[in-house]
Motif scaffolding. Structure first.
Motif, short mmCIF file in Angstrom:
data_model
loop_
_atom_site.label_atom_id
_atom_site.label_comp_id
_atom_site.label_asym_id
_atom_site.label_seq_id
_atom_site.Cartn_x
_atom_site.Cartn_y
_atom_site.Cartn_z
N TYR A 8 0.83 -1.20 0.00
CA TYR A 8 0.00 0.00 0.00
C TYR A 8 0.87 1.25 0.00
O TYR A 8 0.60 2.23 -0.73
CB TYR A 8 -0.92 0.01 1.22
N ARG A 12 0.46 3.81 -3.08
CA ARG A 12 -0.02 5.16 -2.81
C ARG A 12 1.13 6.14 -2.54
O ARG A 12 0.91 7.31 -2.27
CB ARG A 12 -0.95 5.15 -1.59
N LEU A 15 1.26 9.49 -4.31
CA LEU A 15 0.04 10.29 -4.27
C LEU A 15 -0.12 10.91 -2.89
O LEU A 15 -0.26 10.20 -1.89
CB LEU A 15 -1.19 9.43 -4.59
N PHE A 17 -2.10 13.43 0.00
CA PHE A 17 -3.48 13.39 0.46
C PHE A 17 -4.38 14.38 -0.27
O PHE A 17 -5.60 14.24 -0.23
CB PHE A 17 -3.53 13.63 1.97
N GLU A 19 -4.36 14.55 -3.45
CA GLU A 19 -4.76 13.79 -4.65
C GLU A 19 -5.68 12.62 -4.29
O GLU A 19 -6.60 12.31 -5.04
CB GLU A 19 -3.50 13.27 -5.36
N ARG A 20 -5.39 11.96 -3.20
CA ARG A 20 -6.24 10.86 -2.72
C ARG A 20 -6.44 11.07 -1.21
O ARG A 20 -5.53 10.87 -0.42
CB ARG A 20 -5.57 9.49 -2.96
N PRO A 21 -7.64 11.51 -0.79
CA PRO A 21 -7.87 11.86 0.61
C PRO A 21 -7.60 10.69 1.57
O PRO A 21 -7.61 9.52 1.19
CB PRO A 21 -9.34 12.27 0.63
N ASN A 23 -7.79 7.77 4.17
CA ASN A 23 -8.75 6.69 4.33
C ASN A 23 -8.35 5.82 5.51
O ASN A 23 -7.36 6.08 6.20
CB ASN A 23 -8.87 5.87 3.03
N ASP A 26 -4.81 4.37 5.71
CA ASP A 26 -3.86 5.38 6.17
C ASP A 26 -3.86 5.45 7.69
O ASP A 26 -2.81 5.62 8.33
CB ASP A 26 -4.21 6.76 5.60
N ARG A 91 3.34 10.34 0.27
CA ARG A 91 2.11 10.33 1.07
C ARG A 91 2.41 10.43 2.56
O ARG A 91 1.74 11.19 3.29
CB ARG A 91 1.32 9.05 0.76
N SER A 123 -6.16 17.23 3.57
CA SER A 123 -5.86 15.80 3.58
C SER A 123 -7.10 14.94 3.80
O SER A 123 -7.20 13.82 3.28
CB SER A 123 -4.84 15.47 4.67
N SER A 280 -7.42 1.16 -2.66
CA SER A 280 -8.53 2.01 -2.20
C SER A 280 -9.02 1.68 -0.79
O SER A 280 -9.87 2.38 -0.26
CB SER A 280 -9.71 1.87 -3.16
#
Length: 405
Positions: A8, A12, A15, A17, A19-21, A23, A26, A91, A123, A280
């Motif tokens: 992971y 990720r 990328l 936060f 770009e990809r909030p 979760n 994380d 990240r 984020s 994801s």
């Protein structure tokens, strides 16, 4: 494709936060950071200030020479590869970390550590500003820490009090800064989250965005009346592996939780590095593994209702025996430590001896299911001896709580 937290961090890693909030995976990554010995690397509360996660882990990797085992305060399979992947990622590596606390008191059986991570603005979905994340350490490799886990059954522990005070201070600071706060922990760290949230001043509750318990024990309703869900509702999130034992302790059966698939075998699924993830999120499973449910039912049968004094007596006797091997969990199973433990057990009550044998039966039998016929036959004698020794056992540990109790 599904893999673990190392994958992971790589998937990720490029990328941030924005770009990809943020979760829930994380949240687990940040929860594992408190398992690392960061003394002398991350500023403590008194000193103030922060350092970058990448810089902190990079310094630790340099100090360790590639073998981070002495710096990992957990049975989790956190290794140099995992820390390197986290440190070098956009990240996580660019996050700031501070307010490090690490307390170990063998005499009072107190083991506590926590650290705060700062997430930059944007984020977390729905939050324009920055967000803070408090990570509470779970049980380490000291017998003091494991003794404290058992003490949860009859008293509020020193670590729980320290966690409540730490969280209150962190919440006050976050409120002053106008930044909401999250908290998370794995194993006992999840229990500390639940206690700290339940014990916090109600005036600070609105500053809590979300809290996580990753396979953490619950709170025994006969010791404390409220848990985190009572305080903040569905902002308290529980994750457990399919084969969960630790997370089922002091369980309130009506409390929602999500089950995660794992590559581990049996109780080894407690290790967060075995949990299966996708880019994801977690790979989910339908519920508690039938074998784990049977184990849990057996625990309920053994853990009959007893008073607090009896629970304390049992805990002291059990861990006094284990401590004969040394202060660390690894000492108990070492070539030098194990004979000392067995000698100390000679004077123990039959109940304590039978608990040891019953646990041996369960663990060995579970492993035997996953071995070849040749190895399984070799185990049969041990399993049968354990079963005979444990016949008629009623163990003095706390049983599962219903929410109404």
């Amino acid at each position: 494709m599904a893999d673990n937290l190392i994958d992971y961090a790589r998937w990720r890693g490029d990328l941030d936060f924005a770009e990809r909030p943020f979760n829930d995976v994380d949240a687990l990554v940040l929860a594992t950071l408190s398992y690392i010995d960061l003394v002398g690397i991350v500023p403590n509360e008194a000193a103030g200030g922060t350092v970058g996660v990448g810089a902190a882990l990079g310094e630790l990797l340099e100090r360790s020479g590639g073998d981070v085992t002495p710096y990992v305060r957990s049975l989790a399979t956190i290794d140099a590869g995992y820390l390197k992947a986290v440190a070098e990622s956009r990240r996580f590596g660019r996050l700031r970390i501070g307010r490090y606390v690490d307390v170990m008191d063998h005499d009072r059986a107190v083991q506590f550590a926590a650290v705060e991570v700062l997430l930059p603005p944007g984020s977390v979905m729905g939050c324009e500003g920055g967000v803070r994340y408090v990570s509470f350490r779970g049980t380490d490799l000291t017998l003091a820490g494991w003794r404290e886990d058992f003490m949860l059954s009859f008293e509020v522990t020193g670590a729980q009090r320290l966690a409540a005070n730490y969280l209150s201070r962190a919440l006050e600071a976050s409120a002053t800064a106008g930044e909401p706060l999250m908290a998370g922990g794995h194993s006992k760290g999840g229990n500390l989250v639940s206690y700290a949230v339940a014990a916090m001043p109600k005036t600070l509750a609105d500053h809590l965005l979300r809290c996580y318990s990753f396979d953490g024990p619950g709170l025994d309703g006969r010791v404390v009346e409220r848990d985190a869900r009572d305080a903040i509702g569905d902002r308290f999130v529980r994750y457990q592996p399919a084969y969960s034992v630790i997370g089922q302790l002091f369980d309130r059966a009506d409390e929602p939780r999500t089950y995660v698939a794992s590559t581990g075998s049996g109780m080894l699924q407690h290790d967060p590095l075995t949990w299966r993830v996708l880019p994801s999120g977690f790979v989910l499973t339908g519920g508690l593994d039938p074998d784990a449910a049977a184990f849990d039912a057996a625990l309920d049968e053994w853990m009959g209702p007893v008073d607090m004094g009896e629970r304390e007596r049992f805990t002291n006797e059990f861990f006094d025996i284990l401590s004969a091997g040394g202060p660390e969990l690894t000492d108990v199973t070492s070539r030098e430590g194990l004979p000392k433990v067995m000698t100390a057990a000679n004077g123990a009550s039959d109940q304590t001896k039978r608990l040891v044998w019953k646990l041996v039966e369960c663990v060995v039998a579970k492993q035997a299911e996953r071995t070849s016929d040749v190895v399984r036959r070799a185990y049969e004698g041990v399993v049968q001896s354990a079963r005979n020794a444990a016949s008629g056992l009623a163990v003095s540990l706390p049983r599962r709580q219903s929410h109404a109790e």
